[in-house]
Design a protein around this motif. Structure first.
Motif, PDB file in Angstrom:
ATOM      1  N   CYS A 142      11.905  15.086  -7.197  1.00  0.00           N
ATOM      2  CA  CYS A 142      12.213  16.080  -8.234  1.00  0.00           C
ATOM      3  C   CYS A 142      11.561  17.426  -7.941  1.00  0.00           C
ATOM      4  O   CYS A 142      11.860  18.412  -8.595  1.00  0.00           O
ATOM      5  CB  CYS A 142      11.796  15.585  -9.613  1.00  0.00           C
ATOM      6  SG  CYS A 142      10.008  15.574  -9.880  1.00  0.00           S
ATOM      7  N   LEU A 143      10.639  17.457  -6.968  1.00  0.00           N
ATOM      8  CA  LEU A 143       9.934  18.709  -6.682  1.00  0.00           C
ATOM      9  C   LEU A 143      10.388  19.312  -5.360  1.00  0.00           C
ATOM     10  O   LEU A 143       9.713  20.137  -4.767  1.00  0.00           O
ATOM     11  CB  LEU A 143       8.412  18.500  -6.664  1.00  0.00           C
ATOM     12  CG  LEU A 143       7.778  18.043  -7.980  1.00  0.00           C
ATOM     13  CD1 LEU A 143       6.252  18.020  -7.862  1.00  0.00           C
ATOM     14  CD2 LEU A 143       8.193  18.943  -9.144  1.00  0.00           C
ATOM     15  N   MET A 144      11.549  18.863  -4.886  1.00  0.00           N
ATOM     16  CA  MET A 144      12.080  19.416  -3.655  1.00  0.00           C
ATOM     17  C   MET A 144      13.540  19.769  -3.929  1.00  0.00           C
ATOM     18  O   MET A 144      14.251  19.002  -4.579  1.00  0.00           O
ATOM     19  CB  MET A 144      11.989  18.344  -2.566  1.00  0.00           C
ATOM     20  CG  MET A 144      12.066  18.900  -1.195  1.00  0.00           C
ATOM     21  SD  MET A 144      11.668  17.625   0.005  1.00  0.00           S
ATOM     22  CE  MET A 144      12.475  18.383   1.397  1.00  0.00           C
ATOM     23  N   LEU A 145      13.977  20.904  -3.457  1.00  0.00           N
ATOM     24  CA  LEU A 145      15.377  21.281  -3.641  1.00  0.00           C
ATOM     25  C   LEU A 145      16.222  20.566  -2.582  1.00  0.00           C
ATOM     26  O   LEU A 145      15.758  20.346  -1.463  1.00  0.00           O
ATOM     27  CB  LEU A 145      15.538  22.792  -3.494  1.00  0.00           C
ATOM     28  CG  LEU A 145      14.856  23.620  -4.599  1.00  0.00           C
ATOM     29  CD1 LEU A 145      14.792  25.093  -4.200  1.00  0.00           C
ATOM     30  CD2 LEU A 145      15.594  23.457  -5.928  1.00  0.00           C
ATOM     31  N   GLN A 157      16.386  22.235   0.663  1.00  0.00           N
ATOM     32  CA  GLN A 157      15.209  22.113   1.532  1.00  0.00           C
ATOM     33  C   GLN A 157      15.275  20.877   2.420  1.00  0.00           C
ATOM     34  O   GLN A 157      14.511  20.776   3.382  1.00  0.00           O
ATOM     35  CB  GLN A 157      13.933  22.043   0.690  1.00  0.00           C
ATOM     36  CG  GLN A 157      13.585  23.348  -0.007  1.00  0.00           C
ATOM     37  CD  GLN A 157      12.235  23.230  -0.706  1.00  0.00           C
ATOM     38  OE1 GLN A 157      12.116  22.499  -1.687  1.00  0.00           O
ATOM     39  NE2 GLN A 157      11.240  23.907  -0.183  1.00  0.00           N
ATOM     40  N   CYS A 163      10.052  12.261 -15.455  1.00  0.00           N
ATOM     41  CA  CYS A 163       9.474  13.469 -16.062  1.00  0.00           C
ATOM     42  C   CYS A 163      10.066  14.758 -15.509  1.00  0.00           C
ATOM     43  O   CYS A 163      10.036  15.791 -16.159  1.00  0.00           O
ATOM     44  CB  CYS A 163       7.975  13.473 -15.817  1.00  0.00           C
ATOM     45  SG  CYS A 163       7.557  13.637 -14.066  1.00  0.00           S
ATOM     46  N   GLU A 164      10.559  14.689 -14.287  1.00  0.00           N
ATOM     47  CA  GLU A 164      11.036  15.887 -13.575  1.00  0.00           C
ATOM     48  C   GLU A 164      10.002  16.985 -13.439  1.00  0.00           C
ATOM     49  O   GLU A 164      10.348  18.146 -13.272  1.00  0.00           O
ATOM     50  CB  GLU A 164      12.310  16.461 -14.226  1.00  0.00           C
ATOM     51  CG  GLU A 164      13.562  15.754 -13.750  1.00  0.00           C
ATOM     52  CD  GLU A 164      14.834  16.429 -14.225  1.00  0.00           C
ATOM     53  OE1 GLU A 164      15.358  17.245 -13.455  1.00  0.00           O
ATOM     54  OE2 GLU A 164      15.282  16.134 -15.358  1.00  0.00           O
ATOM     55  N   HIS A 165       8.729  16.655 -13.551  1.00  0.00           N
ATOM     56  CA  HIS A 165       7.761  17.679 -13.149  1.00  0.00           C
ATOM     57  C   HIS A 165       6.572  17.122 -12.368  1.00  0.00           C
ATOM     58  O   HIS A 165       5.468  17.647 -12.427  1.00  0.00           O
ATOM     59  CB  HIS A 165       7.367  18.630 -14.278  1.00  0.00           C
ATOM     60  CG  HIS A 165       6.690  18.005 -15.463  1.00  0.00           C
ATOM     61  ND1 HIS A 165       7.376  17.247 -16.382  1.00  0.00           N
ATOM     62  CD2 HIS A 165       5.417  18.054 -15.879  1.00  0.00           C
ATOM     63  CE1 HIS A 165       6.532  16.859 -17.332  1.00  0.00           C
ATOM     64  NE2 HIS A 165       5.334  17.326 -17.053  1.00  0.00           N
ATOM     65  N   GLY A 166       6.835  16.077 -11.621  1.00  0.00           N
ATOM     66  CA  GLY A 166       5.846  15.674 -10.629  1.00  0.00           C
ATOM     67  C   GLY A 166       4.807  14.687 -11.106  1.00  0.00           C
ATOM     68  O   GLY A 166       3.930  14.292 -10.341  1.00  0.00           O
ATOM     69  N   VAL A 215       7.620  11.561  -0.861  1.00  0.00           N
ATOM     70  CA  VAL A 215       7.499  12.828  -1.607  1.00  0.00           C
ATOM     71  C   VAL A 215       8.123  12.670  -2.997  1.00  0.00           C
ATOM     72  O   VAL A 215       8.855  11.714  -3.257  1.00  0.00           O
ATOM     73  CB  VAL A 215       8.196  14.021  -0.882  1.00  0.00           C
ATOM     74  CG1 VAL A 215       7.619  14.242   0.506  1.00  0.00           C
ATOM     75  CG2 VAL A 215       9.709  13.817  -0.813  1.00  0.00           C
ATOM     76  N   ARG A 216       7.831  13.630  -3.862  1.00  0.00           N
ATOM     77  CA  ARG A 216       8.472  13.699  -5.164  1.00  0.00           C
ATOM     78  C   ARG A 216       9.876  14.283  -4.981  1.00  0.00           C
ATOM     79  O   ARG A 216      10.009  15.475  -4.647  1.00  0.00           O
ATOM     80  CB  ARG A 216       7.718  14.669  -6.077  1.00  0.00           C
ATOM     81  CG  ARG A 216       6.261  14.335  -6.319  1.00  0.00           C
ATOM     82  CD  ARG A 216       6.177  13.178  -7.238  1.00  0.00           C
ATOM     83  NE  ARG A 216       4.938  13.112  -7.976  1.00  0.00           N
ATOM     84  CZ  ARG A 216       4.214  11.996  -8.084  1.00  0.00           C
ATOM     85  NH1 ARG A 216       4.565  10.911  -7.433  1.00  0.00           N
ATOM     86  NH2 ARG A 216       3.140  11.978  -8.831  1.00  0.00           N
ATOM     87  N   ARG A 233      20.192  25.477  -6.662  1.00  0.00           N
ATOM     88  CA  ARG A 233      19.070  25.157  -7.551  1.00  0.00           C
ATOM     89  C   ARG A 233      18.974  23.643  -7.870  1.00  0.00           C
ATOM     90  O   ARG A 233      18.154  23.209  -8.642  1.00  0.00           O
ATOM     91  CB  ARG A 233      19.108  26.005  -8.832  1.00  0.00           C
ATOM     92  CG  ARG A 233      20.119  25.566  -9.838  1.00  0.00           C
ATOM     93  CD  ARG A 233      19.870  26.037 -11.274  1.00  0.00           C
ATOM     94  NE  ARG A 233      18.541  26.488 -11.655  1.00  0.00           N
ATOM     95  CZ  ARG A 233      17.512  25.688 -11.934  1.00  0.00           C
ATOM     96  NH1 ARG A 233      17.616  24.394 -11.827  1.00  0.00           N
ATOM     97  NH2 ARG A 233      16.367  26.195 -12.315  1.00  0.00           N
ATOM     98  N   HIS A 243      17.880  19.898  -7.476  1.00  0.00           N
ATOM     99  CA  HIS A 243      16.804  19.216  -6.751  1.00  0.00           C
ATOM    100  C   HIS A 243      17.336  17.969  -6.047  1.00  0.00           C
ATOM    101  O   HIS A 243      18.457  17.526  -6.282  1.00  0.00           O
ATOM    102  CB  HIS A 243      15.562  18.968  -7.609  1.00  0.00           C
ATOM    103  CG  HIS A 243      15.734  18.081  -8.792  1.00  0.00           C
ATOM    104  ND1 HIS A 243      16.184  16.787  -8.690  1.00  0.00           N
ATOM    105  CD2 HIS A 243      15.494  18.295 -10.116  1.00  0.00           C
ATOM    106  CE1 HIS A 243      16.211  16.236  -9.885  1.00  0.00           C
ATOM    107  NE2 HIS A 243      15.804  17.142 -10.779  1.00  0.00           N
TER     108      HIS A 243
END
Ligand SMILES: Cc1cc2nc3c(=O)[nH]c(=O)nc-3n(C[C@H](O)[C@H](O)[C@H](O)COP(=O)(O)OP(=O)(O)OC[C@H]3O[C@@H](n4cnc5c(N)ncnc54)[C@H](O)[C@@H]3O)c2cc1C
Ligand code: FES
Ligand code: FES
Lengths: 272, 161
Positions: free
Chosen positions: B64-67, B70, B44-47, B61-62, B24, B26
């Motif tokens: 914080c929005l990629m694990l 991934q 912000c950790e939400h994009g 890319v962000r 889990r 990021h």
């Protein structure tokens, strides 16, 4: 298939640009994340017998660069720059946007305006749902929790026709406060047919049927503009939220409708 | 239930790395906490803010929005790696000259995003530059100096070639 086993406890992870923020903020906690990013067969954009087939995993930035979209679906080409910012477009997917059905999202409105079909797959097989029957409510669609959205099929635009995509947002790339997609036909600046799909203000992409009826076989003059301003309020039911009041959004949608039709009529091809 | 950790193999700034990560976690937590690459920031950790911007397979890319899982098999570049290549040395110099940073919190993300624009190596208007960094927040500079620095970099590069 995992989706079938876990149902609502399993969540598909596509671009993650909407899902990951909710996970980071602990706003959602699915038992299982099913990452579909390795399903490379889902990221193509192809033209097949006058239908553009957009794979669920096609990224927003791939749509922006696609010659097929540019040539055959100019409405979508015009909408993409309004979808978020470069780094979000590099990951966010077409399928994710249509699956989520955010009321302020641009692409669901385009799919409805262009008469698209959503293709869903589950262990039971494939079914196709017309956009008219797909968007049901606020983040609510015809897709069942055990179904994967694999593709959206959109008939190529009538390239002799009219189109316009307009929106207002606080800053470039933000979700829309109000916006609409317009598709129509005309002859010598006389509107023949018109399709209007509103987003941002409504709970879901919404066809303005009464207003569309007024536009059939009309001249785009002051009288028509006035009639439309009067009728639009009967088609729309804007939500009041942080982005503004219902009253303000209805006003903005009227202003945008004028802008959209002005812009669309400028695109009329000279008749032979 | 599924397992809590997973082994990933990826390239970070040119080095091949194999690590066991929490599924889990990021990508930016992984880069900062596991690899000590603290150039990528978390706002912000939400994009929304863009402070976490990194490249994955050559695209910004962000983070914080990629694990982290991934990024398995992928090629990640952070500001540390990009700086080392010298690719944006001129942009970095122009940032300093033009005072395009104050606290510097947004700067790594800005540079990662702008490097993608510079790779196109074509003239961009001020409006296009602003549009390109519309997803990167800066709380200090008011953006004007940043746009100046980019404009100078682009015109110098085009002038030289
Ligand atoms: C800062 C920021 C600004 C943004 N601005 C805009 C904007 O202006 N306009 C806009 O439209 N969007 C905007 N977005 C959202 C972005 O476009 C998302 O990419 C998109 O809404 C969802 O796509 P995704 O691939 O990231 O989906 P995910 O985040 O991976 O998934 C979203 C939801 O859809 C489900 N899902 C995804 N793919 C499928 C599938 N194939 N089948 C079934 N279910 C699926 C997931 O389970 C999840 O519930 C913004 C995002 C950010 C972070
Ligand atoms: S920390 Fe990732 S966008 Fe703000
Ligand atoms: S320099 Fe402080 S946030 Fe940009």
């Amino acid at each position: 298939m995992l989706l079938n086993e876990y149902g609502e406890d399993g969540q598909i992870l596509a671009g993650g640009q909407s899902l990951m923020p909710t996970l980071n903020m602990r706003l959602s906690n699915p038992q299982l994340l099913i990452d579909i990013n390795h399903l490379h067969e889902l990221n193509s954009i192809t033209l097949d017998d006058n239908i553009v087939r957009i794979g669920a995993l096609a990224r927003h930035s791939e749509l922006a660069l696609s010659p097929i979209i540019d040539m055959y679906l100019p409405l979508i080409a015009d909408a993409i720059p309004h979808v978020a910012h470069i780094a979000v477009r590099n990951r966010g997917t077409f399928g994710g946007s249509v699956a989520l059905a955010d009321p302020a999202a641009e692409l669901p409105a385009c799919v409805l305006a262009l008469g698209g079909t959503v293709v869903l797959q589950s262990v039971k097989g494939i079914r196709k749902v017309k956009a008219d029957d797909y968007f049901l409510g606020l983040y609510e669609t015809e897709r069942k929790p055990n179904e994967l959205l694999i593709e959206v099929q959109i008939p190529v635009q009538d390239l002799t026709g009219l189109w316009a995509f307009v929106e207002l947002s606080q800053r470039k790339g933000d979700y829309a406060i109000a916006g609409l997609a317009f598709i129509g036909t005309s002859e010598k600046q006389f509107i023949k047919t018109a399709k209007l799909v509103y987003f941002g203000s409504e709970i879901k992409p919404t066809l303005a049927k009464k207003t569309m009826a007024i536009l059939i076989n009309t001249r785009w003059d002051d009288n028509t503009r006035k009639l439309i301003a009067e009728t639009l309020g009967r088609d729309l039911d804007p939500m009041t939220n942080l982005q503004g009041s219902a009253k303000m959004k209805l006003h903005l949608q009227k202003v945008l409708t004028n802008r959209a039709i002005d812009l669309a009529l400028k695109r009329e091809k000279p008749s032979r | 239930m599924s397992e809590e950790t997973s082994e990933i193999k990826l390239t970070v700034n040119g080095d091949l790395i194999t690590k066991i990560v929490n599924v889990r976690q990021h990508l930016v937590d992984f880069l900062r906490l596991e690899l000590g690459l603290t150039g990528s920031h978390l706002g912000c950790e939400h994009g929304i803010c863009g402070a976490c911007s990194v490249w994955v397979d050559g695209l910004v890319v962000r983070g914080c929005l990629m694990l982290a899982v991934q990024a398995d098999g992928g090629d990640v570049t952070t500001i540390e790696g990009l700086t080392e290549t010298g690719e944006i040395a001129d942009l970095q110099k122009n940032f300093v000259d033009r005072n395009a940073l104050q606290c510097g919190f947004c700067t790594p993300g800005m540079l990662m995003t702008l490097a993608e624009l510079l790779r196109k190596s074509e003239l961009s208007s001020r409006e296009e530059i602003r549009e390109h960094i519309s997803g990167n927040y800066c709380r200090c500079t008011g953006y004007h100096a940043i746009v100046d620095a980019v404009e100078t970099t682009i015109s110098d590069r085009l002038g030289d070639s």
